[in-house]
Design a protein around this motif. Structure first.
Motif, mmCIF file in Angstrom:
data_model
loop_
_atom_site.group_PDB
_atom_site.id
_atom_site.type_symbol
_atom_site.label_atom_id
_atom_site.label_comp_id
_atom_site.label_asym_id
_atom_site.label_seq_id
_atom_site.Cartn_x
_atom_site.Cartn_y
_atom_site.Cartn_z
ATOM 1 N N GLY A 97 26.520 92.248 34.651
ATOM 2 C CA GLY A 97 25.281 92.834 35.189
ATOM 3 C C GLY A 97 25.354 94.348 35.334
ATOM 4 O O GLY A 97 24.342 94.996 35.564
ATOM 5 N N GLN B 290 23.280 96.733 32.330
ATOM 6 C CA GLN B 290 24.494 96.097 31.796
ATOM 7 C C GLN B 290 24.737 96.459 30.328
ATOM 8 O O GLN B 290 25.709 96.003 29.726
ATOM 9 C CB GLN B 290 24.398 94.572 31.940
ATOM 10 C CG GLN B 290 23.318 93.941 31.064
ATOM 11 C CD GLN B 290 22.958 92.531 31.473
ATOM 12 O OE1 GLN B 290 22.981 92.201 32.650
ATOM 13 N NE2 GLN B 290 22.659 91.674 30.522
ATOM 14 N N ARG C 127 26.354 90.125 38.491
ATOM 15 C CA ARG C 127 25.106 89.375 38.281
ATOM 16 C C ARG C 127 25.387 87.875 38.231
ATOM 17 O O ARG C 127 24.652 87.057 38.749
ATOM 18 C CB ARG C 127 24.475 89.842 36.965
ATOM 19 C CG ARG C 127 23.148 89.212 36.669
ATOM 20 C CD ARG C 127 22.525 89.828 35.421
ATOM 21 N NE ARG C 127 21.267 89.190 35.096
ATOM 22 C CZ ARG C 127 20.546 89.471 34.025
ATOM 23 N NH1 ARG C 127 20.967 90.380 33.164
ATOM 24 N NH2 ARG C 127 19.413 88.835 33.796
ATOM 25 N N ASP D 46 17.536 94.667 30.714
ATOM 26 C CA ASP D 46 18.994 94.644 30.895
ATOM 27 C C ASP D 46 19.702 95.971 30.615
ATOM 28 O O ASP D 46 20.850 95.987 30.142
ATOM 29 C CB ASP D 46 19.611 93.509 30.053
ATOM 30 C CG ASP D 46 19.305 92.135 30.660
ATOM 31 O OD1 ASP D 46 18.815 92.090 31.810
ATOM 32 O OD2 ASP D 46 19.546 91.121 29.979
#
Ligand code: PEP
Ligand code: MN
Length: 298
Positions: free
Chosen positions: A218, A255, A190, A252
């Motif tokens: 990421g 991750q 990422r 998120d």
């Protein structure tokens, strides 16, 4: 103290390291950041519910984390994404602190929210998108709480202490610097974790430096190895995303570590922490033995 970089950073005099200055220890509640301990801050990207946060808090505390992370105000790239629970999220964070004793770190996005967030948090996070929001930084200088300042995703290493200087000039030197990856041409991750940021920042500044491997990677499979590299590079700690059920996370998830993944990361860190600690010990002065020729006298 001379280094290839000091000349460029010394103008930020309140945060720059000089030959005789002590390293700053930042106090998030009772937790010392920048001392001997490697401080792990862990928790979900966003506070989603009381159950989600309390379960995560208990799990990360049992595995050795000292600080609980969780966003109540979320700076999302899309205006259609979950923006956080706001005040309700702050109240859940406070409850988690009461139940586990963990210190709390959470993001503040606007100078108008600083006083409110400072009532609930032990450490106020400035996100990558806000590193150069000077109105926010100035207000944080007056808030009476320590600040976790993340590197802007397109900021150079000189620009991070420059923003720290703005906070310090406004009256607050309790600042932790955070490397969280920068934008490069690489798309497999990422962001690109700039691991050299750790030794460079530790050389030019007396402030503690931590690493956020989650926003750099990421993807969760890379988080443990980036965490280990951060420890070996001499970081003072980590900021890591953990979720009870990452595939259902509101932000998120890709991750975020599972609970098992977090426990595994913590266990695998141990040998790297030994390397880090050995590097920090002062090098013993070696005394060269005096050679005496055979049969000769001194
Ligand atoms: C976060 O910590 O969840 C976050 C939004 O981080 P960053 O500002 O580094 O993207
Ligand atoms: Mn996040």
């Amino acid at each position: 103290m001379t280094s290839p970089w000091n000349g460029r950073f010394s103008c930020f005099d309140l945060v720059a390291r000089t030959a005789d200055c002590a390293r700053t220890i930042v106090y998030a509640g009772d937790v010392e950041i920048g001392g001997d301990d490697f401080v792990v801050m862990a928790g979900p990207c966003a506070v989603e519910s009381e159950r989600q946060l309390l379960l995560t808090a208990e799990t990360v505390a049992a595995a050795g984390a000292q600080v609980l992370r969780g966003g109540a105000y979320k700076p999302r790239s899309s205006p259609y994404s979950f923006q956080g629970l706001g005040l309700e999220g702050l109240k859940i964070l406070r409850k988690a602190r009461e139940e586990t004793g963990l210190a709390i770190v959470t993001e503040v996005m606007s100078e108008q929210d600083v006083d409110l967030v400072a009532e609930y948090a032990d450490l106020l996070q400035v996100g990558t998108r806000s590193m150069e929001n000077y109105a926010l930084l100035e207000k944080l200088g007056e808030c009476g709480r320590p600040v976790l300042l993340k590197r802007g995703m397109t900021a150079t290493l000189e620009e991070l202490p420059r923003s720290a200087q703005v906070i310090a000039l406004s009256g607050n030197r309790q600042i932790v610097l955070c490397e969280r990856g920068i934008r490069t041409f690489e798309t497999a991750t990422r962001n690109t974790l700039d691991i050299a940021a750790v030794p460079v920042l530790k050389t030019v500044s007396h402030l503690p430096v931590i690493v956020d491997p989650s926003h750099a990677a990421g993807v969760r499979c890379l988080v443990p190895v980036l965490a280990r590299v951060a420890a070996v590079a001499g970081a003072d700690g980590l900021l890591v995303e953990v979720h009870p059920s990452p595939d259902e996370a509101m932000s998120d998830g890709a991750q975020s570590l599972t609970f098992g993944g977090f426990r595994g990361m913590m266990g695998d860190l141990q040998p790297c922490l030994e390397i880090r600690d050995a590097d920090r010990r002062p090098v013993p002065q070696r005394v060269r033995p005096r050679l005496v020729a055979a049969g000769g006298s001194e």
